[in-house]
Design a protein around this motif. Structure first.
Motif, PDB file in Angstrom:
ATOM      1  N   ILE A 288     -37.523  37.219  30.039  1.00  0.00           N
ATOM      2  CA  ILE A 288     -38.211  37.462  28.777  1.00  0.00           C
ATOM      3  C   ILE A 288     -38.459  36.103  28.115  1.00  0.00           C
ATOM      4  O   ILE A 288     -37.596  35.228  28.133  1.00  0.00           O
ATOM      5  CB  ILE A 288     -37.375  38.361  27.846  1.00  0.00           C
ATOM      6  CG1 ILE A 288     -37.261  39.783  28.429  1.00  0.00           C
ATOM      7  CG2 ILE A 288     -37.977  38.421  26.446  1.00  0.00           C
ATOM      8  CD1 ILE A 288     -36.290  40.687  27.670  1.00  0.00           C
ATOM      9  N   ARG A 289     -39.661  35.948  27.543  1.00  0.00           N
ATOM     10  CA  ARG A 289     -39.988  34.739  26.811  1.00  0.00           C
ATOM     11  C   ARG A 289     -40.428  35.135  25.404  1.00  0.00           C
ATOM     12  O   ARG A 289     -41.069  36.166  25.212  1.00  0.00           O
ATOM     13  CB  ARG A 289     -41.138  33.975  27.486  1.00  0.00           C
ATOM     14  CG  ARG A 289     -40.835  33.511  28.914  1.00  0.00           C
ATOM     15  CD  ARG A 289     -39.987  32.269  28.903  1.00  0.00           C
ATOM     16  NE  ARG A 289     -39.756  31.740  30.237  1.00  0.00           N
ATOM     17  CZ  ARG A 289     -38.701  32.016  30.993  1.00  0.00           C
ATOM     18  NH1 ARG A 289     -37.763  32.845  30.526  1.00  0.00           N
ATOM     19  NH2 ARG A 289     -38.556  31.485  32.194  1.00  0.00           N
ATOM     20  N   LEU A 290     -40.100  34.275  24.424  1.00  0.00           N
ATOM     21  CA  LEU A 290     -40.548  34.478  23.050  1.00  0.00           C
ATOM     22  C   LEU A 290     -41.381  33.279  22.606  1.00  0.00           C
ATOM     23  O   LEU A 290     -41.034  32.132  22.900  1.00  0.00           O
ATOM     24  CB  LEU A 290     -39.353  34.644  22.104  1.00  0.00           C
ATOM     25  CG  LEU A 290     -38.350  35.770  22.412  1.00  0.00           C
ATOM     26  CD1 LEU A 290     -37.271  35.806  21.335  1.00  0.00           C
ATOM     27  CD2 LEU A 290     -39.039  37.121  22.542  1.00  0.00           C
ATOM     28  N   PHE A 291     -42.483  33.562  21.901  1.00  0.00           N
ATOM     29  CA  PHE A 291     -43.392  32.515  21.431  1.00  0.00           C
ATOM     30  C   PHE A 291     -43.694  32.712  19.953  1.00  0.00           C
ATOM     31  O   PHE A 291     -43.704  33.839  19.459  1.00  0.00           O
ATOM     32  CB  PHE A 291     -44.732  32.569  22.199  1.00  0.00           C
ATOM     33  CG  PHE A 291     -44.598  32.466  23.689  1.00  0.00           C
ATOM     34  CD1 PHE A 291     -44.643  31.232  24.329  1.00  0.00           C
ATOM     35  CD2 PHE A 291     -44.429  33.611  24.462  1.00  0.00           C
ATOM     36  CE1 PHE A 291     -44.519  31.141  25.712  1.00  0.00           C
ATOM     37  CE2 PHE A 291     -44.304  33.531  25.846  1.00  0.00           C
ATOM     38  CZ  PHE A 291     -44.347  32.294  26.468  1.00  0.00           C
ATOM     39  N   VAL A 292     -43.964  31.599  19.265  1.00  0.00           N
ATOM     40  CA  VAL A 292     -44.406  31.662  17.868  1.00  0.00           C
ATOM     41  C   VAL A 292     -45.552  30.675  17.671  1.00  0.00           C
ATOM     42  O   VAL A 292     -45.736  29.752  18.467  1.00  0.00           O
ATOM     43  CB  VAL A 292     -43.280  31.311  16.866  1.00  0.00           C
ATOM     44  CG1 VAL A 292     -42.262  32.424  16.768  1.00  0.00           C
ATOM     45  CG2 VAL A 292     -42.631  29.979  17.211  1.00  0.00           C
ATOM     46  N   GLU A 293     -46.271  30.893  16.586  1.00  0.00           N
ATOM     47  CA  GLU A 293     -47.350  29.956  16.266  1.00  0.00           C
ATOM     48  C   GLU A 293     -46.751  28.595  15.958  1.00  0.00           C
ATOM     49  O   GLU A 293     -45.726  28.479  15.282  1.00  0.00           O
ATOM     50  CB  GLU A 293     -48.155  30.468  15.066  1.00  0.00           C
ATOM     51  CG  GLU A 293     -49.399  29.642  14.809  1.00  0.00           C
ATOM     52  CD  GLU A 293     -50.281  30.211  13.718  1.00  0.00           C
ATOM     53  OE1 GLU A 293     -51.055  29.423  13.150  1.00  0.00           O
ATOM     54  OE2 GLU A 293     -50.192  31.426  13.435  1.00  0.00           O
ATOM     55  N   ASN A 294     -47.389  27.558  16.488  1.00  0.00           N
ATOM     56  CA  ASN A 294     -46.936  26.185  16.274  1.00  0.00           C
ATOM     57  C   ASN A 294     -47.632  25.634  15.039  1.00  0.00           C
ATOM     58  O   ASN A 294     -48.816  25.321  15.067  1.00  0.00           O
ATOM     59  CB  ASN A 294     -47.268  25.344  17.513  1.00  0.00           C
ATOM     60  CG  ASN A 294     -46.746  23.926  17.387  1.00  0.00           C
ATOM     61  OD1 ASN A 294     -46.007  23.618  16.462  1.00  0.00           O
ATOM     62  ND2 ASN A 294     -47.137  23.077  18.325  1.00  0.00           N
ATOM     63  N   LYS A 295     -46.878  25.525  13.956  1.00  0.00           N
ATOM     64  CA  LYS A 295     -47.483  25.067  12.700  1.00  0.00           C
ATOM     65  C   LYS A 295     -47.188  23.597  12.427  1.00  0.00           C
ATOM     66  O   LYS A 295     -47.472  23.084  11.357  1.00  0.00           O
ATOM     67  CB  LYS A 295     -46.986  25.935  11.548  1.00  0.00           C
ATOM     68  CG  LYS A 295     -47.374  27.392  11.745  1.00  0.00           C
ATOM     69  CD  LYS A 295     -47.195  28.233  10.522  1.00  0.00           C
ATOM     70  CE  LYS A 295     -47.777  29.621  10.768  1.00  0.00           C
ATOM     71  NZ  LYS A 295     -47.586  30.526   9.652  1.00  0.00           N
ATOM     72  N   ASP A 296     -46.603  22.919  13.422  1.00  0.00           N
ATOM     73  CA  ASP A 296     -46.279  21.504  13.240  1.00  0.00           C
ATOM     74  C   ASP A 296     -47.423  20.623  13.731  1.00  0.00           C
ATOM     75  O   ASP A 296     -47.928  20.815  14.825  1.00  0.00           O
ATOM     76  CB  ASP A 296     -45.016  21.129  14.045  1.00  0.00           C
ATOM     77  CG  ASP A 296     -43.864  22.065  13.733  1.00  0.00           C
ATOM     78  OD1 ASP A 296     -43.820  22.534  12.593  1.00  0.00           O
ATOM     79  OD2 ASP A 296     -43.048  22.329  14.629  1.00  0.00           O
ATOM     80  N   GLY A 297     -47.805  19.701  12.916  1.00  0.00           N
ATOM     81  CA  GLY A 297     -48.727  18.647  13.343  1.00  0.00           C
ATOM     82  C   GLY A 297     -50.049  19.134  13.880  1.00  0.00           C
ATOM     83  O   GLY A 297     -50.529  18.670  14.897  1.00  0.00           O
TER      84      GLY A 297
END
Length: 352
Positions: A288-297
């Protein structure tokens, strides 16, 4: 939410549910259970020809029903109606069944026939007035829900050239999406003038789509982004200016935002977007993999978001992970199902 997701996280297994005697294909959380004192409820569909309904009891989960009729072959998928009182199940026996949940009992109140062979997926629209089914026969059927638990087929959608793996209604618009072995996602909408349903968009390899079977899709809570997963080992994020469509400003096409690759090394069977923005994927690599929006840079500004890996859970199951589903009520509660016959309940927690 971004702050809460910083630091070390773990996907902690809090319960293992056993009872199926064959692989578990899919999971569905009851959308109204799990809040206001109503115990959480989960349905699991299996190759053992049954659907099991599990209910939370304190810290434990109990099997409160085994639906072993009328299906005579693998039950591939199930879906709860928005009110949580009806459960639709679909089977390799070419039928769909509708179960009414009342007073702790489940009664089969309708059987839907018409597909030529294996039915793979089922989905209710947001209001519970329409049901969609799809099949290995390459067709998608739309059923209207009538009084007295009657269902009438109002449209048979032909357009896919191969087995259709999944159907999913948009979270609040009456637009239907279908994923297929033909490597495409098709978007279907009703023509107001003729009451006919037709394909308004095809997301294929020519417009940054997948290069192999598309197994599943899921929407974010705002309904303006969608994630798809595929046998090509990628996840793809799509975006639509859905607000235009809401105010009757014509169809808002879906456009490819980004592709997540290199995170699974075997077919990605399932993907689900939580209401607080976490994408879970389950695959044939048992992970299982979890991802989130990358709000850095972000150099390009908010118009081109990217997504990053949040967490890897190797050996989540002993065999293929066929389904990952976030609870619709309890934040960061995830259920997974596998070829190993087990269902697992996970909690995403910070490591102190």
């Amino acid at each position: 939410m971004e702050e809460a997701l910083e630091g070390n996280l773990e996907l902690k297994e809090i319960q293992r549910l056993e009872g199926h005697s064959d692989r578990v294909w899919s999971l569905a959380w009851n959308p109204v259970a799990g809040a206001a004192g109503v115990p959480a409820m989960l349905a699991s569909s299996s190759g053992d020809k049954t659907v099991r309904v599990w209910q939370q009891s304190g810290r434990d989960w109990d099997c409160v029903a085994v639906l072993d009729e009328p299906h005579t072959r693998t039950v591939r998928s199930s879906a709860w109606s928005p009110c949580g009182k009806l459960l639709a199940t679909v089977s390799f026996d070419a039928t769909a069944a509708i179960w009414k949940h009342a007073g702790g009992d489940f009664d089969c109140v309708s059987t839907l026939e018409g597909h030529e062979n294996e039915v793979k997926s089922v989905s209710w629209n947001a209001s519970g007035s329409l049901l969609a089914t799809c099949s290995r026969d390459k067709s998608v059927w739309i059923w209207e829900v009538l009084p007295g638990n009657e269902f009438e087929c109002v449209s048979v959608l032909q357009g896919h050239t191969q087995d259709v793996k999944m159907v999913q209604w948009h979270p609040f618009l009456d637009i239907l999406f279908s994923c297929s072995y033909d490597n495409t996602v098709k978007v279907w909408a009703e023509d107001i003038d003729s009451d006919d349903w037709h394909c308004v968009q095809t997301l294929g390899e020519s417009n940054n789509g997948h290069s192999s079977t598309v197994w599943a899709l899921s929407f974010n809570s705002a309904g303006d982004e969608m994630v798809t997963c595929s046998d090509d080992l990628t996840l793809k994020i799509w975006k639509s200016e859905i607000q235009k469509q809401q105010v009757g400003d014509g169809y808002a096409p879906w456009k490819h935002l980004c592709t997540l690759s290199g995170y699974h090394d075997r077919t990605i069977f399932s993907v689900h977007w939580s209401r607080d923005g976490i994408i879970a994927s389950g695959a044939a690599d048992d992970a299982i993999r979890l991802f989130v929006e990358n709000k850095d840079g972000q150099v390009d500004g908010p118009s081109s978001p990217s997504y990053k890996l949040l967490l890897k859970k190797e050996k989540a199951h002993d065999m293929d992970v066929n389904s990952v589903q976030w609870s619709s009520k309890e934040t960061r509660l995830l259920a997974s199902a596998s070829d190993d016959g087990a269902i697992k309940i996970w909690k995403l927690e910070s490591i102190s």
